[in-house]
Design a protein around this motif. Structure first.
Motif, PDB file in Angstrom:
ATOM      1  N   THR A   1       1.542   4.711  11.544  1.00 14.58           N
ATOM      2  CA  THR A   1       2.341   3.800  10.512  1.00 14.58           C
ATOM      3  C   THR A   1       1.662   2.549  10.590  1.00 14.58           C
ATOM      4  OG1 THR A   1       3.834   2.946  12.375  1.00 14.58           O
ATOM      5  CG2 THR A   1       4.607   5.078  11.217  1.00 14.58           C
TER       6      THR A   1
ATOM      7  N   TRP B   1      -3.701   6.985   3.943  1.00 12.68           N
ATOM      8  CA  TRP B   1      -3.453   5.440   4.422  1.00 12.68           C
ATOM      9  C   TRP B   1      -2.700   4.976   3.067  1.00 12.68           C
ATOM     10  CZ3 TRP B   1      -3.323   2.404   8.616  1.00 12.68           C
ATOM     11  CH2 TRP B   1      -3.530   2.944   9.838  1.00 12.68           C
ATOM     12  N   CYS B   2      -2.332   5.894   2.264  1.00 14.45           N
ATOM     13  CA  CYS B   2      -1.857   5.147   0.979  1.00 14.45           C
ATOM     14  C   CYS B   2      -0.501   4.465   1.152  1.00 14.45           C
ATOM     15  CB  CYS B   2      -1.570   6.040  -0.105  1.00 14.45           C
ATOM     16  SG  CYS B   2      -3.033   6.741  -0.549  1.00 14.45           S
ATOM     17  N   THR B   3       0.139   4.956   2.434  1.00 16.18           N
ATOM     18  CA  THR B   3       1.611   4.490   2.585  1.00 16.18           C
ATOM     19  C   THR B   3       1.611   3.577   3.754  1.00 16.18           C
ATOM     20  OG1 THR B   3       2.231   6.299   3.833  1.00 16.18           O
ATOM     21  CG2 THR B   3       2.894   6.119   1.446  1.00 16.18           C
ATOM     22  N   ALA B   4       0.508   3.246   4.481  1.00 18.34           N
ATOM     23  CA  ALA B   4       0.421   2.585   5.766  1.00 18.34           C
ATOM     24  C   ALA B   4      -0.676   1.459   5.603  1.00 18.34           C
ATOM     25  CB  ALA B   4      -0.134   3.529   6.576  1.00 18.34           C
TER      26      ALA B   4
ATOM     27  N   LEU C   1       0.497  -4.116  -0.074  1.00 17.49           N
ATOM     28  CA  LEU C   1       0.733  -3.163  -0.958  1.00 17.49           C
ATOM     29  C   LEU C   1      -0.288  -2.932  -1.907  1.00 17.49           C
ATOM     30  CD1 LEU C   1       2.747  -1.556  -2.919  1.00 17.49           C
ATOM     31  CD2 LEU C   1       3.335  -3.722  -4.091  1.00 17.49           C
TER      32      LEU C   1
ATOM     33  N   ALA D   1      -2.721  -0.712  -0.479  1.00 19.94           N
ATOM     34  CA  ALA D   1      -2.252   0.742  -0.424  1.00 19.94           C
ATOM     35  C   ALA D   1      -2.603   1.301  -1.660  1.00 19.94           C
ATOM     36  CB  ALA D   1      -0.848   0.853  -0.265  1.00 19.94           C
TER      37      ALA D   1
ATOM     38  N   ALA E   1      -4.989   4.300  -2.462  1.00 23.07           N
ATOM     39  CA  ALA E   1      -5.033   5.414  -3.267  1.00 23.07           C
ATOM     40  C   ALA E   1      -5.968   5.786  -4.190  1.00 23.07           C
ATOM     41  CB  ALA E   1      -3.576   5.345  -4.006  1.00 23.07           C
TER      42      ALA E   1
END
Lengths: 82, 243
Positions: A8, B39-42, B46, B49, B53
């Motif tokens: 995370t 890692w697009c959400t980590a 922003l 990220a 993506a």
């Protein structure tokens, strides 16, 4: 191959020594045609100008722009303040 | 004359050097894209990220453009999901454990792949040349991202600098070795046939000339000299370090 989920953001940021927050803002201007003026398409936050370029290109990629520029927000001089 | 024309139109199925090159390019692009995507959400912001993506999409697209070429060598369609033995770097076997590992791969692995595609910019193999030109054009933004994040993490405090240095060290040797040992027979054959325009040492030099100045200005020590690379652990067939 291991396909387990990535750590995370919280896990990785603590390992890297803290959250990294960009403070410098850039106004993004672009145009799609040679006969139209540059207009504002949005804002990105990036302390590094190269990262600002990457972020602008990847976030505002909805059109095949012919030109895109970044203007540091802190260089804008207000004439009539809202 | 007819036989010559036919041979020129269809790459020989028994062309291990060229097939090895296509496999290592495709598989490394594929796994780099997969690792970016995780890692697009980590990512730590922003914007980062979204960039992760976009780069993941680019890499998987680049890989997807290579796999149809496998048919020329195997006689059948190959999908990455069906492959069991990838010709990709060990550095991409596991998910990145930190953002600094993402940045290290972006900076080193992505750049190494770009250097190889640049060497194919005027390739005598039409299908590779056409893809290389598009890929090189799209990779400029990946380089900017990797370079800027290296500089960013290197100056973001002692913890970030140490994490980045460790991440670069972890994949440094393997990435430099990916171009093959001096006088690598496959790369040399491809250079002779003008599939590539550089030999192994020239490829490695081009790569080092790109990454070392950024590391120097970021006060990151070179993890290992080229004379110390562990060639005894090199799997030349799959272009990766042995386990």
């Amino acid at each position: 191959m291991n396909t387990s989920p990535a750590p995370t953001a919280k896990q990785q940021s603590s390992e890297a020594g803290g959250w990294i927050e960009d403070r410098k803002l850039w106004e993004v201007y672009a145009r799609r045609k040679y006969d139209e003026p540059l207009y504002q398409v949005g804002t990105v936050a990036a302390d590094d100008p190269d990262l600002g370029r990457v972020y602008a290109r990847t976030i505002f990629n909805e059109f095949p722009w012919i030109e895109m520029v970044l203007i540091p927000r802190d260089t804008i001089i207000p004439v009539i303040e809202a | 004359m007819v036989e010559t024309a036919a041979a020129a139109a269809t790459p020989a199925k028994a062309d291990p050097a060229l097939f090895a090159l296509i496999q290592t390019l495709a598989d490394n692009k594929y796994w780099l894209g997969r690792r970016y995507a995780e890692w697009c959400t980590a990512a730590p912001a922003l914007e980062a990220a979204v960039a992760a993506a976009a780069m993941a999409q680019d890499e998987i697209g680049h890989a997807r453009s290579q796999y149809p070429l496998f048919r020329d060598f195997t006689g059948q369609d190959v999908e990455p999901e069906g492959r069991t033995a990838f010709h990709s770097l060990r550095a991409l076997d596991e998910p990145f454990r930190s953002w600094s590992e993402f940045v290290a791969a972006n900076f080193l692995v992505d750049t190494a792949l770009t250097v190889m595609f640049e060497a194919a910019y005027d390739s005598s193999y039409d299908d590779l040349r056409n893809r290389a030109r598009r890929i090189v054009g799209e990779e400029g933004i990946h380089w900017l991202h990797g370079k800027a994040w290296v500089q960013r993490l290197a100056t973001a405090g002692a913890g970030s600098h140490r994490s980045l240095s460790d991440s670069l060290s972890r994949i440094w040797a393997e990435t430099a070795m990916w171009f093959g040992p001096e006088s690598d027979a496959e790369i040399e054959e491809l250079r002779r046939r003008t599939v590539l325009d550089r030999d192994s040492e020239q490829l490695r030099s081009a790569y080092l000339e790109r990454v070392l100045p950024v590391m120097d200005t970021s006060a990151i020590a070179t993890p290992m000299g080229m004379a110390d690379l562990p060639w005894d652990r090199w799997d030349g067939e799959r272009r990766r370090l042995k386990g």
